[in-house]
Design a protein around this motif. Sequence first.
Motif, PDB file in Angstrom:
ATOM      1  N   CYS A  53       0.841  -1.206   0.000  1.00 38.90           N
ATOM      2  CA  CYS A  53       0.000   0.000   0.000  1.00 38.90           C
ATOM      3  C   CYS A  53       0.873   1.251   0.000  1.00 38.90           C
ATOM      4  CB  CYS A  53      -0.930   0.010   1.207  1.00 38.90           C
ATOM      5  SG  CYS A  53      -2.222  -1.236   1.144  1.00 38.90           S
ATOM      6  N   ALA A  54       1.964   1.217   0.741  1.00 40.59           N
ATOM      7  CA  ALA A  54       2.885   2.360   0.778  1.00 40.59           C
ATOM      8  C   ALA A  54       3.509   2.586  -0.598  1.00 40.59           C
ATOM      9  CB  ALA A  54       3.976   2.131   1.821  1.00 40.59           C
ATOM     10  N   ILE A  55       3.901   1.515  -1.251  1.00 38.63           N
ATOM     11  CA  ILE A  55       4.485   1.630  -2.594  1.00 38.63           C
ATOM     12  C   ILE A  55       3.458   2.202  -3.565  1.00 38.63           C
ATOM     13  CG2 ILE A  55       5.386   0.306  -4.553  1.00 38.63           C
ATOM     14  CD1 ILE A  55       6.718  -1.552  -2.399  1.00 38.63           C
ATOM     15  N   LEU A  56       2.218   1.735  -3.480  1.00 39.02           N
ATOM     16  CA  LEU A  56       1.156   2.281  -4.335  1.00 39.02           C
ATOM     17  C   LEU A  56       0.923   3.764  -4.045  1.00 39.02           C
ATOM     18  CD1 LEU A  56      -1.450  -0.632  -4.423  1.00 39.02           C
ATOM     19  CD2 LEU A  56       0.012   0.172  -6.289  1.00 39.02           C
ATOM     20  N   GLY A  57       1.003   4.136  -2.766  1.00 33.99           N
ATOM     21  CA  GLY A  57       0.857   5.546  -2.404  1.00 33.99           C
ATOM     22  C   GLY A  57       1.938   6.399  -3.048  1.00 33.99           C
ATOM     23  N   TYR A  58       3.169   5.899  -3.031  1.00 37.95           N
ATOM     24  CA  TYR A  58       4.264   6.648  -3.659  1.00 37.95           C
ATOM     25  C   TYR A  58       4.127   6.697  -5.174  1.00 37.95           C
ATOM     26  CZ  TYR A  58       7.076   7.752   0.384  1.00 37.95           C
ATOM     27  OH  TYR A  58       7.534   8.304   1.545  1.00 37.95           O
ATOM     28  N   LEU A  59       3.651   5.622  -5.775  1.00 34.74           N
ATOM     29  CA  LEU A  59       3.428   5.655  -7.225  1.00 34.74           C
ATOM     30  C   LEU A  59       2.340   6.658  -7.584  1.00 34.74           C
ATOM     31  CD1 LEU A  59       3.649   1.859  -8.124  1.00 34.74           C
ATOM     32  CD2 LEU A  59       5.275   3.667  -8.729  1.00 34.74           C
ATOM     33  N   GLY A  60       1.266   6.674  -6.803  1.00 34.86           N
ATOM     34  CA  GLY A  60       0.205   7.661  -7.027  1.00 34.86           C
ATOM     35  C   GLY A  60       0.718   9.078  -6.851  1.00 34.86           C
ATOM     36  N   ALA A  61       1.549   9.291  -5.839  1.00 34.12           N
ATOM     37  CA  ALA A  61       2.125  10.617  -5.607  1.00 34.12           C
ATOM     38  C   ALA A  61       3.031  11.025  -6.762  1.00 34.12           C
ATOM     39  CB  ALA A  61       2.907  10.635  -4.290  1.00 34.12           C
ATOM     40  N   PHE A  62       3.803  10.080  -7.282  1.00 33.04           N
ATOM     41  CA  PHE A  62       4.701  10.383  -8.397  1.00 33.04           C
ATOM     42  C   PHE A  62       3.916  10.808  -9.633  1.00 33.04           C
ATOM     43  CE2 PHE A  62       6.852   8.957 -12.274  1.00 33.04           C
ATOM     44  CZ  PHE A  62       7.998   9.734 -12.209  1.00 33.04           C
TER      45      PHE A  62
END
Length: 135
Positions: A53-62
């Motif tokens: 979920c954290a990785i997905l959050g960072y991808l969304g932020a990017f």
Amino acid sequence: MSSRTFFIGGLLTLLVFDTVAQVCFKFTALSAAPLTFDLPWLLRALGTPWLYCAILGYLGAFVTWMVVLRRIPVGPAFAATHLEAVGVMVISVPLFGEVLSLVQYLGAALILVGVLCLAYGEKDHTLGKVVEKSH
């Protein structure tokens, strides 16, 4: 969509993705505890859904950051990324039971005031020109 609406919406989206990523990393750390820097710890961390979920959050932020930077000036946009600290601070109270000090509240208020000053310091026509160039 007006440039101000895009500015606010884009940065709020960025704030949500960044905050979700940080909170999920906290849950990952709690799930993988104790921190031992060995293979069992790594496997515990990799085994928790919070890490993904954290990785997905960072991808969304990017992705959000790339879209936002195409349409608004980098100065206010970069300053607004510091709202993540405020978002994480606020959400940590109910989720993790953290207690905030007066200094933390003051720091959060200064971040908000700084971002607002930079955002409102940009002239509408400057934001409009940036939006027009991106199309």
